[in-house]
Design a protein around this motif. Sequence first.
Motif, PDB file in Angstrom:
ATOM      1  N   TYR A   1     -34.738   4.784  67.920  1.00 33.45           N
ATOM      2  CA  TYR A   1     -33.542   5.342  68.557  1.00 33.45           C
ATOM      3  C   TYR A   1     -33.027   6.527  67.740  1.00 33.45           C
ATOM      4  O   TYR A   1     -33.398   6.702  66.576  1.00 33.45           O
ATOM      5  N   THR A   2     -32.186   7.317  68.378  1.00 32.64           N
ATOM      6  CA  THR A   2     -31.471   8.382  67.679  1.00 32.64           C
ATOM      7  C   THR A   2     -30.000   8.257  68.047  1.00 32.64           C
ATOM      8  O   THR A   2     -29.655   7.885  69.175  1.00 32.64           O
ATOM      9  N   LEU A   3     -29.155   8.556  67.093  1.00 30.39           N
ATOM     10  CA  LEU A   3     -27.716   8.511  67.316  1.00 30.39           C
ATOM     11  C   LEU A   3     -27.186   9.918  67.515  1.00 30.39           C
ATOM     12  O   LEU A   3     -27.662  10.867  66.892  1.00 30.39           O
ATOM     13  N   SER A   4     -26.184  10.016  68.379  1.00 32.50           N
ATOM     14  CA  SER A   4     -25.533  11.308  68.592  1.00 32.50           C
ATOM     15  C   SER A   4     -24.066  11.065  68.938  1.00 32.50           C
ATOM     16  O   SER A   4     -23.666   9.954  69.295  1.00 32.50           O
ATOM     17  N   ILE A   5     -23.293  12.129  68.835  1.00 32.16           N
ATOM     18  CA  ILE A   5     -21.875  12.053  69.189  1.00 32.16           C
ATOM     19  C   ILE A   5     -21.681  12.800  70.495  1.00 32.16           C
ATOM     20  O   ILE A   5     -22.105  13.951  70.636  1.00 32.16           O
TER      21      ILE A   5
ATOM     22  N   PHE B   1     -23.976   2.700  74.410  1.00 34.57           N
ATOM     23  CA  PHE B   1     -22.700   3.026  73.766  1.00 34.57           C
ATOM     24  C   PHE B   1     -22.607   2.226  72.473  1.00 34.57           C
ATOM     25  O   PHE B   1     -22.764   1.008  72.473  1.00 34.57           O
ATOM     26  N   ILE B   2     -22.348   2.921  71.372  1.00 31.60           N
ATOM     27  CA  ILE B   2     -22.242   2.243  70.081  1.00 31.60           C
ATOM     28  C   ILE B   2     -20.789   2.006  69.715  1.00 31.60           C
ATOM     29  O   ILE B   2     -20.379   0.879  69.491  1.00 31.60           O
ATOM     30  N   ALA B   3     -19.985   3.072  69.664  1.00 35.29           N
ATOM     31  CA  ALA B   3     -18.576   2.923  69.301  1.00 35.29           C
ATOM     32  C   ALA B   3     -17.874   4.262  69.471  1.00 35.29           C
ATOM     33  O   ALA B   3     -18.502   5.302  69.653  1.00 35.29           O
ATOM     34  N   SER B   4     -16.563   4.199  69.334  1.00 36.28           N
ATOM     35  CA  SER B   4     -15.765   5.419  69.309  1.00 36.28           C
ATOM     36  C   SER B   4     -15.780   5.963  67.880  1.00 36.28           C
ATOM     37  O   SER B   4     -15.972   5.211  66.920  1.00 36.28           O
ATOM     38  N   THR B   5     -15.543   7.247  67.740  1.00 43.02           N
ATOM     39  CA  THR B   5     -15.505   7.828  66.395  1.00 43.02           C
ATOM     40  C   THR B   5     -14.272   7.367  65.619  1.00 43.02           C
ATOM     41  O   THR B   5     -14.218   7.541  64.403  1.00 43.02           O
TER      42      THR B   5
ATOM     43  N   ASN C   1     -15.763  14.118  74.145  1.00 42.46           N
ATOM     44  CA  ASN C   1     -14.965  13.780  75.324  1.00 42.46           C
ATOM     45  C   ASN C   1     -13.686  14.596  75.296  1.00 42.46           C
ATOM     46  O   ASN C   1     -13.042  14.733  74.251  1.00 42.46           O
ATOM     47  N   ARG C   2     -13.290  15.109  76.433  1.00 44.67           N
ATOM     48  CA  ARG C   2     -12.052  15.900  76.510  1.00 44.67           C
ATOM     49  C   ARG C   2     -10.815  15.028  76.509  1.00 44.67           C
ATOM     50  O   ARG C   2      -9.828  15.339  75.864  1.00 44.67           O
ATOM     51  N   SER C   3     -10.857  13.946  77.256  1.00 42.60           N
ATOM     52  CA  SER C   3      -9.653  13.147  77.447  1.00 42.60           C
ATOM     53  C   SER C   3      -9.506  11.987  76.460  1.00 42.60           C
ATOM     54  O   SER C   3      -8.406  11.478  76.268  1.00 42.60           O
ATOM     55  N   THR C   4     -10.595  11.550  75.835  1.00 46.58           N
ATOM     56  CA  THR C   4     -10.525  10.434  74.892  1.00 46.58           C
ATOM     57  C   THR C   4     -11.219  10.828  73.599  1.00 46.58           C
ATOM     58  O   THR C   4     -11.729  11.930  73.467  1.00 46.58           O
ATOM     59  N   ASN C   5     -11.250   9.902  72.675  1.00 45.44           N
ATOM     60  CA  ASN C   5     -11.953  10.160  71.417  1.00 45.44           C
ATOM     61  C   ASN C   5     -13.450  10.321  71.671  1.00 45.44           C
ATOM     62  O   ASN C   5     -13.987   9.783  72.634  1.00 45.44           O
ATOM     63  N   ASP C   6     -14.112  11.033  70.782  1.00 47.88           N
ATOM     64  CA  ASP C   6     -15.562  11.196  70.881  1.00 47.88           C
ATOM     65  C   ASP C   6     -16.230   9.831  70.718  1.00 47.88           C
ATOM     66  O   ASP C   6     -15.682   8.925  70.090  1.00 47.88           O
ATOM     67  N   THR C   7     -17.422   9.701  71.292  1.00 49.17           N
ATOM     68  CA  THR C   7     -18.137   8.430  71.211  1.00 49.17           C
ATOM     69  C   THR C   7     -19.499   8.616  70.555  1.00 49.17           C
ATOM     70  O   THR C   7     -20.092   9.691  70.614  1.00 49.17           O
ATOM     71  N   ILE C   8     -19.970   7.551  69.955  1.00 45.91           N
ATOM     72  CA  ILE C   8     -21.297   7.539  69.345  1.00 45.91           C
ATOM     73  C   ILE C   8     -22.230   6.815  70.310  1.00 45.91           C
ATOM     74  O   ILE C   8     -21.947   5.683  70.731  1.00 45.91           O
ATOM     75  N   LEU C   9     -23.316   7.496  70.660  1.00 42.76           N
ATOM     76  CA  LEU C   9     -24.295   6.935  71.588  1.00 42.76           C
ATOM     77  C   LEU C   9     -25.656   6.854  70.908  1.00 42.76           C
ATOM     78  O   LEU C   9     -25.972   7.656  70.033  1.00 42.76           O
TER      79      LEU C   9
END
Length: 155
Positions: free
Chosen positions: A72-76, A109-113, A79-87
């Motif tokens: 797998y690879t992780l990325s951020i 979906f892993i988590a929010s930043t 998001n405009r309206s909410t916090n960025d997410t880690i996928l």
Amino acid sequence: MAKKNLDLEKFDFRDLSESTDSPNALEGYIIPIIESAFNSFCNLKENKKIIEFYEFYKEKIEELNYRSNIQYTLSIAKNRSTNDTILAKVKWPYKIKGEYRKYGYISVFIASTTKFPKGLKDHNLKPFAEQKIYDYINKNAPIELLDISGKPYHI
């Protein structure tokens, strides 16, 4: 020619050795005979079940080995309206939710930043992400096996 002496059911092609003197003989005579015998063997009901059982478990063993070291690879994702997410972009060439994916990848979906303010450099992220990916895979692609009669079950 030697066709009379061939025992296609026993895959006894010794008498074909007289006919292997040219590429044309391979293409026009030998390959079709061997393909025909092989296809007849595969299409017999009792052999078909064994072949399907073999192919299922061969792929299943490969999948189970892969589950212990999922790529797998992780990325951020911004998001405009909410916090960025880690996928996580997970390579998954096996069935998930009952079907194969067209491109062999799934997004998890892993988590929010906010949970990992250092982003991808957070040292707690990798074990957390691996557990989330493993849980997602187990939920959406449970381990399915076949008993000796060919009936599926989950573990």
